[in-house]
Design a protein around this motif. Sequence first.
Motif, mmCIF file in Angstrom:
data_model
loop_
_atom_site.group_PDB
_atom_site.id
_atom_site.type_symbol
_atom_site.label_atom_id
_atom_site.label_comp_id
_atom_site.label_asym_id
_atom_site.label_seq_id
_atom_site.Cartn_x
_atom_site.Cartn_y
_atom_site.Cartn_z
ATOM 1 N N TRP A 165 -16.177 1.308 6.626
ATOM 2 C CA TRP A 165 -15.864 -0.081 6.960
ATOM 3 C C TRP A 165 -14.359 -0.326 6.819
ATOM 4 O O TRP A 165 -13.739 -0.942 7.684
ATOM 5 C CB TRP A 165 -16.661 -1.033 6.056
ATOM 6 N N MET A 166 -13.761 0.200 5.758
ATOM 7 C CA MET A 166 -12.322 -0.009 5.539
ATOM 8 C C MET A 166 -11.505 0.653 6.658
ATOM 9 O O MET A 166 -10.519 0.091 7.138
ATOM 10 C CB MET A 166 -11.900 0.523 4.166
ATOM 11 N N GLU A 167 -11.934 1.840 7.070
ATOM 12 C CA GLU A 167 -11.206 2.512 8.158
ATOM 13 C C GLU A 167 -11.347 1.732 9.472
ATOM 14 O O GLU A 167 -10.405 1.685 10.265
ATOM 15 C CB GLU A 167 -11.685 3.969 8.297
ATOM 16 N N GLN A 168 -12.524 1.107 9.638
ATOM 17 C CA GLN A 168 -12.716 0.281 10.829
ATOM 18 C C GLN A 168 -11.762 -0.918 10.804
ATOM 19 O O GLN A 168 -11.166 -1.275 11.830
ATOM 20 C CB GLN A 168 -14.182 -0.191 10.908
ATOM 21 N N ILE A 169 -11.588 -1.504 9.618
ATOM 22 C CA ILE A 169 -10.653 -2.628 9.467
ATOM 23 C C ILE A 169 -9.228 -2.177 9.808
ATOM 24 O O ILE A 169 -8.485 -2.878 10.496
ATOM 25 C CB ILE A 169 -10.681 -3.206 8.017
ATOM 26 N N VAL A 170 -8.875 -0.970 9.353
ATOM 27 C CA VAL A 170 -7.528 -0.446 9.641
ATOM 28 C C VAL A 170 -7.320 -0.367 11.158
ATOM 29 O O VAL A 170 -6.273 -0.770 11.678
ATOM 30 C CB VAL A 170 -7.316 0.949 8.995
ATOM 31 N N ARG A 171 -8.360 0.115 11.867
ATOM 32 C CA ARG A 171 -8.248 0.228 13.332
ATOM 33 C C ARG A 171 -8.243 -1.143 13.993
ATOM 34 O O ARG A 171 -7.357 -1.450 14.794
ATOM 35 C CB ARG A 171 -9.414 1.050 13.885
ATOM 36 N N ASP A 172 -9.231 -1.973 13.626
ATOM 37 C CA ASP A 172 -9.380 -3.280 14.281
ATOM 38 C C ASP A 172 -8.183 -4.194 14.030
ATOM 39 O O ASP A 172 -7.748 -4.921 14.916
ATOM 40 C CB ASP A 172 -10.645 -4.004 13.778
ATOM 41 N N GLU A 173 -7.697 -4.175 12.803
ATOM 42 C CA GLU A 173 -6.609 -5.097 12.430
ATOM 43 C C GLU A 173 -5.236 -4.459 12.614
ATOM 44 O O GLU A 173 -4.220 -5.044 12.219
ATOM 45 C CB GLU A 173 -6.791 -5.566 10.978
ATOM 46 N N LYS A 174 -5.239 -3.243 13.151
ATOM 47 C CA LYS A 174 -3.991 -2.507 13.391
ATOM 48 C C LYS A 174 -3.122 -2.428 12.125
ATOM 49 O O LYS A 174 -1.912 -2.662 12.155
ATOM 50 C CB LYS A 174 -3.211 -3.123 14.556
ATOM 51 N N LEU A 175 -3.784 -2.080 11.006
ATOM 52 C CA LEU A 175 -3.027 -1.821 9.778
ATOM 53 C C LEU A 175 -2.375 -0.444 9.955
ATOM 54 O O LEU A 175 -2.628 0.251 10.943
ATOM 55 C CB LEU A 175 -3.951 -1.838 8.554
ATOM 56 N N ASP A 176 -1.557 -0.029 8.994
ATOM 57 C CA ASP A 176 -0.854 1.256 9.052
ATOM 58 C C ASP A 176 -1.829 2.402 9.398
ATOM 59 O O ASP A 176 -2.693 2.769 8.597
ATOM 60 C CB ASP A 176 -0.207 1.500 7.678
ATOM 61 N N ALA A 177 -1.675 2.974 10.592
ATOM 62 C CA ALA A 177 -2.603 3.999 11.085
ATOM 63 C C ALA A 177 -2.588 5.254 10.212
ATOM 64 O O ALA A 177 -3.542 6.036 10.208
ATOM 65 C CB ALA A 177 -2.267 4.349 12.528
ATOM 66 N N ARG A 178 -1.514 5.441 9.440
ATOM 67 C CA ARG A 178 -1.433 6.612 8.562
ATOM 68 C C ARG A 178 -2.510 6.589 7.477
ATOM 69 O O ARG A 178 -2.780 7.603 6.837
ATOM 70 C CB ARG A 178 -0.052 6.674 7.883
ATOM 71 N N LEU A 179 -3.125 5.409 7.260
ATOM 72 C CA LEU A 179 -4.113 5.284 6.186
ATOM 73 C C LEU A 179 -5.408 6.050 6.447
ATOM 74 O O LEU A 179 -6.111 6.426 5.512
ATOM 75 C CB LEU A 179 -4.476 3.801 5.978
ATOM 76 N N ILE A 180 -5.694 6.277 7.729
ATOM 77 C CA ILE A 180 -6.958 6.944 8.085
ATOM 78 C C ILE A 180 -6.999 8.350 7.475
ATOM 79 O O ILE A 180 -6.062 9.130 7.630
ATOM 80 C CB ILE A 180 -7.134 7.030 9.626
ATOM 81 N N GLY A 181 -8.084 8.614 6.762
ATOM 82 C CA GLY A 181 -8.271 9.932 6.167
ATOM 83 C C GLY A 181 -7.784 10.055 4.723
ATOM 84 O O GLY A 181 -7.993 11.084 4.097
ATOM 85 N N TRP A 182 -7.155 8.986 4.193
ATOM 86 C CA TRP A 182 -6.624 9.072 2.830
ATOM 87 C C TRP A 182 -7.611 8.616 1.760
ATOM 88 O O TRP A 182 -7.346 8.749 0.566
ATOM 89 C CB TRP A 182 -5.319 8.279 2.712
ATOM 90 N N GLY A 183 -8.715 8.022 2.186
ATOM 91 C CA GLY A 183 -9.728 7.640 1.199
ATOM 92 C C GLY A 183 -9.491 6.287 0.562
ATOM 93 O O GLY A 183 -8.463 5.642 0.792
ATOM 94 N N SER A 184 -10.455 5.893 -0.283
ATOM 95 C CA SER A 184 -10.460 4.514 -0.790
ATOM 96 C C SER A 184 -9.286 4.211 -1.721
ATOM 97 O O SER A 184 -8.850 3.065 -1.818
ATOM 98 C CB SER A 184 -11.778 4.191 -1.469
ATOM 99 N N GLU A 185 -8.764 5.221 -2.416
ATOM 100 C CA GLU A 185 -7.642 4.938 -3.325
ATOM 101 C C GLU A 185 -6.443 4.370 -2.565
ATOM 102 O O GLU A 185 -5.758 3.489 -3.056
ATOM 103 C CB GLU A 185 -7.230 6.204 -4.094
ATOM 104 N N LEU A 186 -6.189 4.891 -1.371
ATOM 105 C CA LEU A 186 -5.054 4.404 -0.583
ATOM 106 C C LEU A 186 -5.421 3.216 0.306
ATOM 107 O O LEU A 186 -4.556 2.415 0.671
ATOM 108 C CB LEU A 186 -4.457 5.540 0.258
ATOM 109 N N LEU A 187 -6.717 3.092 0.624
ATOM 110 C CA LEU A 187 -7.152 2.017 1.538
ATOM 111 C C LEU A 187 -7.338 0.677 0.838
ATOM 112 O O LEU A 187 -7.187 -0.388 1.459
ATOM 113 C CB LEU A 187 -8.505 2.393 2.169
ATOM 114 N N HIS A 188 -7.693 0.688 -0.456
ATOM 115 C CA HIS A 188 -8.146 -0.566 -1.068
ATOM 116 C C HIS A 188 -7.056 -1.624 -1.219
ATOM 117 O O HIS A 188 -7.376 -2.815 -1.262
ATOM 118 C CB HIS A 188 -8.907 -0.314 -2.383
ATOM 119 N N GLY A 189 -5.785 -1.228 -1.268
ATOM 120 C CA GLY A 189 -4.713 -2.225 -1.327
ATOM 121 C C GLY A 189 -4.563 -2.965 0.011
ATOM 122 O O GLY A 189 -4.752 -4.190 0.077
#
Length: 190
Positions: free
Chosen positions: A60-84
Amino acid sequence: MEREQYLAAIKPRMPEKRYIHTIGVMETAIELAKLYGEDEKKAETAAILHDIAKYADIEWMEQIVRDEKLDARLIGWGSELLHGPVGAYIVASEFDITDEDTLNAIRFHTTGRVGMSRLEKIIFVADMIEPNRKFDGVERLRKKAMKNLDKAMSACVRHTLAFLIDTKQPIYPLSIECYNDTMKREESEG
Ligand code: GDP
Ligand code: FE
Ligand code: FE
């Protein structure tokens, strides 16, 4: 919204231990805000909400990164880097928080970034030194935090990076950029 409402909103989203950590970050952030002349209410709000996404579903968090165009580098880094970053998105959309400084404090609380504000540093440092944290060197960081926010920030970043290297973990680009920024500032200030 008020403290009790934010606390009620985060409580069901995390285990008891994380909730206790959050209370510790809140108290420490308010203390640092008083010490360094930051808005105490902003520090309180950002601290309560900083780990709101810690246990959110990774897909779900990775989907938010894609949908909301957050920093694309976040994909694949896991919840520790995504939760902020995802936490900042959640609080903006669910609680209508629009204050960019508060959002940034949540967004960058794990990695830091170049050119952090006073509030961002307070949340970053409070997250590391709150009373429930127990690791070698935490007492030294607590003492620094009471004396000089920038020096404490720099010591916290160095501690995290040293830990990541010691445990053979990859370092996220923002973490390195933050480290370089704090070191350059320290150099120029002597
Ligand atoms: P917490 O959410 O209160 O546990 O604290 P943080 O949000 O600050 O950190 C969460 C985790 O992310 C910690 O285990 C850190 O060591 C880790 N972390 C911070 N920066 C990086 C990084 O650049 N790379 C990796 N792999 N992990 C990191
Ligand atoms: Fe966190
Ligand atoms: Fe935290």
